[in-house]
Write an enzyme that holds these catalytic residues in place. Structure first.
Site, PDB file in Angstrom:
ATOM      1  N   ALA A 232       0.821  -1.192   0.160  1.00 59.19           N
ATOM      2  CA  ALA A 232      -0.013  -0.052   0.048  1.00 59.19           C
ATOM      3  C   ALA A 232       1.030   1.238   0.020  1.00 59.19           C
ATOM      4  O   ALA A 232       1.949   1.293   0.521  1.00 59.19           O
ATOM      5  CB  ALA A 232      -0.973   0.065   1.276  1.00 59.19           C
TER       6      ALA A 232
ATOM      7  N   GLU B 277      -0.209  -9.438  -0.907  1.00 59.52           N
ATOM      8  CA  GLU B 277      -1.663  -9.984  -0.818  1.00 59.52           C
ATOM      9  C   GLU B 277      -2.248 -10.129  -2.064  1.00 59.52           C
ATOM     10  O   GLU B 277      -3.022 -11.074  -2.394  1.00 59.52           O
ATOM     11  CB  GLU B 277      -2.400  -8.869  -0.022  1.00 59.52           C
ATOM     12  CG  GLU B 277      -1.839  -8.845   1.381  1.00 59.52           C
ATOM     13  CD  GLU B 277      -2.744  -8.064   2.161  1.00 59.52           C
ATOM     14  OE1 GLU B 277      -2.722  -6.588   1.892  1.00 59.52           O
ATOM     15  OE2 GLU B 277      -3.671  -8.453   2.957  1.00 59.52           O
TER      16      GLU B 277
HETATM   17  N1  COA Z   1       4.480   3.591   0.110  1.00 52.88           N
HETATM   18  C1  COA Z   1       4.743   5.003  -0.149  1.00 52.88           C
HETATM   19  N2  COA Z   1       6.188   5.001  -0.507  1.00 52.88           N
HETATM   20  C2  COA Z   1       7.012   4.215  -0.560  1.00 52.88           C
HETATM   21  C3  COA Z   1       6.533   2.955  -0.205  1.00 52.88           C
HETATM   22  C4  COA Z   1       5.276   2.645  -0.017  1.00 52.88           C
HETATM   23  N3  COA Z   1       4.921   1.448   0.559  1.00 52.88           N
HETATM   24  N4  COA Z   1       7.886   1.969  -0.270  1.00 52.88           N
HETATM   25  C5  COA Z   1       8.891   2.836  -0.540  1.00 52.88           C
HETATM   26  N5  COA Z   1       8.313   4.243  -0.723  1.00 52.88           N
HETATM   27  C6  COA Z   1       9.056   5.259  -1.192  1.00 52.88           C
HETATM   28  C7  COA Z   1      10.148   5.586  -0.155  1.00 52.88           C
HETATM   29  O1  COA Z   1       9.532   6.573   0.649  1.00 52.88           O
HETATM   30  C8  COA Z   1      11.249   6.188  -0.915  1.00 52.88           C
HETATM   31  O2  COA Z   1      10.638   7.475  -1.476  1.00 52.88           O
HETATM   32  P1  COA Z   1      11.877   8.594  -1.672  1.00 52.88           P
HETATM   33  O3  COA Z   1      12.859   8.402  -2.454  1.00 52.88           O
HETATM   34  O4  COA Z   1      10.900   9.914  -1.934  1.00 52.88           O
HETATM   35  O5  COA Z   1      12.417   8.880  -0.210  1.00 52.88           O
HETATM   36  C9  COA Z   1      11.371   5.445  -2.254  1.00 52.88           C
HETATM   37  O6  COA Z   1       9.868   4.718  -2.143  1.00 52.88           O
HETATM   38  C10 COA Z   1      12.402   4.316  -2.409  1.00 52.88           C
HETATM   39  O7  COA Z   1      12.403   3.567  -1.092  1.00 52.88           O
HETATM   40  P2  COA Z   1      13.412   2.998  -0.353  1.00 52.88           P
HETATM   41  O8  COA Z   1      12.922   2.411   0.971  1.00 52.88           O
HETATM   42  O9  COA Z   1      14.451   4.345  -0.172  1.00 52.88           O
HETATM   43  O10 COA Z   1      14.014   1.883  -1.452  1.00 52.88           O
HETATM   44  P3  COA Z   1      14.701   0.603  -1.139  1.00 52.88           P
HETATM   45  O11 COA Z   1      15.153   0.193  -2.440  1.00 52.88           O
HETATM   46  O12 COA Z   1      15.653   0.824  -0.126  1.00 52.88           O
HETATM   47  O13 COA Z   1      13.777  -0.281  -0.267  1.00 52.88           O
HETATM   48  C11 COA Z   1      11.432  -1.340  -0.071  1.00 52.88           C
HETATM   49  C12 COA Z   1      12.595  -0.894  -1.187  1.00 52.88           C
HETATM   50  C13 COA Z   1      10.220  -1.487  -0.768  1.00 52.88           C
HETATM   51  C14 COA Z   1      11.951  -2.476   0.561  1.00 52.88           C
HETATM   52  C15 COA Z   1      11.401  -0.379   0.930  1.00 52.88           C
HETATM   53  O14 COA Z   1      10.832   0.782   0.198  1.00 52.88           O
HETATM   54  C16 COA Z   1      10.045  -0.670   1.777  1.00 52.88           C
HETATM   55  O15 COA Z   1      10.365  -1.603   2.744  1.00 52.88           O
HETATM   56  N6  COA Z   1       8.913  -0.108   1.505  1.00 52.88           N
HETATM   57  C17 COA Z   1       7.742  -0.406   2.763  1.00 52.88           C
HETATM   58  C18 COA Z   1       7.230  -1.640   2.338  1.00 52.88           C
HETATM   59  C19 COA Z   1       6.063  -1.887   3.239  1.00 52.88           C
HETATM   60  O16 COA Z   1       5.962  -1.737   4.382  1.00 52.88           O
HETATM   61  N7  COA Z   1       4.883  -2.344   2.453  1.00 52.88           N
HETATM   62  C20 COA Z   1       3.752  -2.613   3.187  1.00 52.88           C
HETATM   63  C21 COA Z   1       2.675  -1.165   3.422  1.00 52.88           C
HETATM   64  S1  COA Z   1       1.293  -1.780   4.384  1.00 52.88           S
END
Ligand code: COA
Length: 702
Positions: A65, A106
């Protein structure tokens, strides 16, 4: 189809490809769920289409999400779009490359097949954001992998690699081919005729195999009662997995919806969302937008084989980067290498790494005594005693030997970076890389910029920290930099409150109730009271106005140095690490109070907590006003990762906003009148209080 074209649809042969194109990570932002539903309807209505591939454009499948959308209105829920996939008359194949997390997984679980690249990672990290999956994930995953694996995956929120995911039943096939999309289309064409469609929630084999899991649920609840005291999400997740085992799919979905709704706007979830974005903000460096993408540090050197130096060397070895550990004598080096070996051996004994992993990591660390041996390293980190003359001499030497462009870094926790930079002819390449002990474990790396440090140096040091698996946050150079400086005020107040009649056990109880895993006095007993004693003696000798901390000084002078001497702030019985309050400490406190004419009184729990944290909030405001931190949220990141501040409280400044700048300012002003200069209100705190804005948004001159 959505206006923004975040979901694309095209047909190749008899397969419709639905691809998500919502950079940077294909989060389920506006239009994505709607686009998936529309595309499924289109394909199901097209007689030429016999199967679907659901895939992500770019590096990831879907990262879940859109976290920014939580708390707001979502026209279509993940539950609805996942249900549309599940109900599709034609098979849907999730083709996972990169991350499939949260709502992303999901959706994949609702698909009829899941294939992935070998590098793919899946997970349901919702509990880390204070919520539970809300799109049927708790139910479908439990059916697919059984309750035990579901408990592990959902309550930890961890990432699961492709091979493990295949072994436990999430992934049907791993595809190791250069053209993943083409292979996915072939897979979909192959399964197009298989009937009936395998639907995760209709599978019951794993649940039946597991039998009565009452004990496993009990154990999980007991574990999280201890570990996640202040968080509801893990307990709710356990209830949902239990519901998947015991009840119908529909009942499970209904409960999931109720518990998700309960958590989405909870204080815990809001704080954890804030922490997620604060961490990513910290990576952004103002003024570095024109700096080219930093090169990775492919080889490093560490000067000084003491505790910090050894820990930093291990941090490099742990991520597979070759590192040279330099000390001036073979004896010091041998001691450092032995410390490293012993540390790894403990990890092997605990089962956290294998013997062969230990050997591989040790092979990455080379001990050297000659500066000539480190000259070709990309970065060097000085980690010797906090002595200015010694550090300057080392930086002079590094300037002589290191190749041009190498990062010259200091792990100093207090000495001005400019002093080291001035010893070189390349101050632009000099910065601080302040690790927290133990350096191979603690996640914070405070990157300290001197007045002449180049933005490119900061950017590359931040990249180095990230590649080490650390969270980097930038600090300006001043005594104690940002993290320790903002915390010292708390520690001072903690000691001074004792003189007024507070007891260590009361302070510790309040800190544990606040969410810290242990009280600071108990922690101090573990690390040793003598560690900070030396520093205080030095400061007192250098500054006659230095306010001595008599109680801890006396305890050290009595030989009470903590657990290692069987007594410190608490008393310890033989071989037992349980702290027992000690009347002797009470007597020391009372005698110091008598000697200095300090009246004893009782403290309310709230007064103790506020006095500790307001002192640091006020200092953090000063730090911000001086421009030593880019943003308030960076200070929060430092407290979360450097000092174990309870994450569900967001961070020091986020927490302060839950009290409000105005009441904090009023209290600080009152304590200023009572206790004098150290409580002088920061002008920034006064401004934020006056303007009614938030501390977490405050920056220099705000
Ligand atoms: N929603 C909104 N923005 C998100 C996002 C999400 N679920 N996941 C990542 N982003 C954004 C980050 O804020 C970042 O934005 P920015 O560049 O403006 O700061 C960008 O995407 C890149 O994320 P980053 O974490 O720096 O990249 P990464 O390659 O190190 O890691 C993930 C990628 C997907 C592993 C990590 O972003 C993550 O764990 N995201 C959340 C996943 C999550 O919890 N999902 C469940 C939501 S209920």
């Amino acid at each position: 189809m959505s206006e923004k074209q975040v979901v694309k649809y095209r047909v190749t042969g008899n397969v419709a490809v639905i691809s998500i194109d919502n950079p940077p990570v294909n989060a389920l932002g506006p239009g994505v769920r709607e686009g998936i539903i529309d595309a499924l309807a289109q394909g199901n209505a097209d007689s030429a289409v016999e199967a679907f591939v659901l895939i992500g454009e770019g590096r990831n499948f879907m990262a879940g999400a859109d976290i920014r959308q939580f708390g707001g209105v979502r026209p279509v829920s993940t539950r609805t779009s996942a249900a549309a996939i599940d109900a599709s008359a034609k098979p849907v194949v999730a083709a996972i490359c990169g991350y499939a997390l949260g709502g992303g997984l999901e959706h994949a679980l609702a698909c009829h097949y899941r294939i992935s690249t070998p590098e793919a990672k899946v997970g349901l990290p919702e509990v880390l954001l204070g919520i539970v999956p809300g799109g049927g994930g708790t139910q479908r995953l439990t059916h697919l992998v059984g309750p035990e694996a579901a408990l592990d995956i959902i309550t930890t929120g961890r990432h699961v690699g492709a091979y493990e995911a295949q072994r436990i039943g999430i992934i049907d096939e791993i595809v190791d081919e250069p053209d993943f999309l083409a292979a996915s289309v072939r897979f979909a064409a192959r399964v197009a005729i298989v009937k009936p469609l395998p639907r995760a929630h209709l599978l019951s084999e794993k649940i039946e195999q597991a039998g009565d899991q009452a004990l496993a649920f009990d154990d999980a609840r007991k574990f999280h009662t201890r570990k996640s005291r202040h968080q509801k999400a893990p307990m709710h997740a356990i209830a949902l997995i239990e519901a998947a085992v015991k009840g119908s799919f529909e009942e499970g979905l209904a409960l999931e919806q109720t518990l998700f709704a309960e958590l989405e706007n909870s204080e815990e979830a809001k704080a954890l969302r804030y922490a997620f974005f604060a961490e990513r903000e910290a990576a952004k460096i103002p003024g570095a937008s024109n700096v080219p993408k930093p090169e990775p540090v492919s080889s490093a050197a560490v000067i000084g084989a003491g505790t910090m130096g050894s820990g930093i060397a291990m941090a490099f070895a742990d991520v597979g980067t070759p590192v040279k550990l330099l000390d001036v004598t073979h004896e010091a080096l041998d001691k450092g290498m032995k410390r490293i070996r012993d540390n790894y051996a403990v990890s092997v004994k605990r089962g956290s790494i294998s013997q062969s992993e230990m050997d591989a990591r040790l092979a990455k660390i080379q001990g050297v005594v000659d500066y000539a041996d480190i000259s070709d390293c990309d970065a060097v980190i000085e980690a010797v005693f906090e002595r200015v003359d010694l550090k300057q001499a080392i930086f002079r030497k590094l300037d002589d030997v290191m190749k041009p462009g190498a990062l010259l870094l200091s792990n100093s926790s207090a000495i001005d970076i400019d002093i080291m930079a001035q010893a070189t002819k390349r101050p632009a390449d000099v910065a601080g890389a302040h690790f927290f002990a133990p350096a191979n474990v603690m996640k914070l790396c405070e990157v300290v910029r001197g007045t002449q440090t180049a933005p490119a140096t900061i950017a590359r040091t931040m990249k180095m920290a990230r590649d080490l698996g650390k969270i980097g946050a930038v600090a300006g150079s001043c005594d104690g930099f940002v993290a320790n400086r903002s915390r010292t005020s708390l520690m001072t107040e903690m000691m001074l409150m004792l003189e007024e009649g507070a007891m260590p056990e009361q302070v510790d109880r309040i800190l544990v109730a606040f969410g810290y895993p242990m009280g600071f006095f108990a922690v101090n007993d573990m690390s040793g009271l003598d560690v900070s004693y030396e520093g205080r003696q030095r400061r007192a000798a250098a500054d006659p106005s230095y306010r001595k901390l008599h109680v801890p000084d006396r305890l050290v002078e009595m030989g009470r140095k903590g657990q290692k001497t069987g007594a410190g702030w608490y008393r310890y019985k033989d071989g037992d690490r349980t702290p027992h309050p000690d009347d002797l400490v009470k007597e020391v406190i009372a005698s110091v109070a008598r000697e200095f004419g300090i009246a004893q009184r009782t403290f309310s729990d709230e007064e103790i907590l506020h006095r500790l944290l307001f002192a640091s909030v006020n200092e953090a405001c000063r730090i911000l006003d001086e421009g030593r931190a880019y943003r308030a949220s960076d200070i929060d990141v430092m407290w979360l990762y450097g000092f174990g501040f309870p994450r569900h409280r967001g961070g020091l400044m986020y927490w302060a906003d839950t009290i409000g700048a105005a009441p904090i300012h009023r209290q600080v002003t009152e304590w200023h009148e009572r206790y004098g200069k150290r409580w002088e209100p920061s002008p920034l705190l006064a401004r934020v209080a006056e303007s009614g804005t938030r501390l977490r948004d405050a920056g220099p001159q705000s």
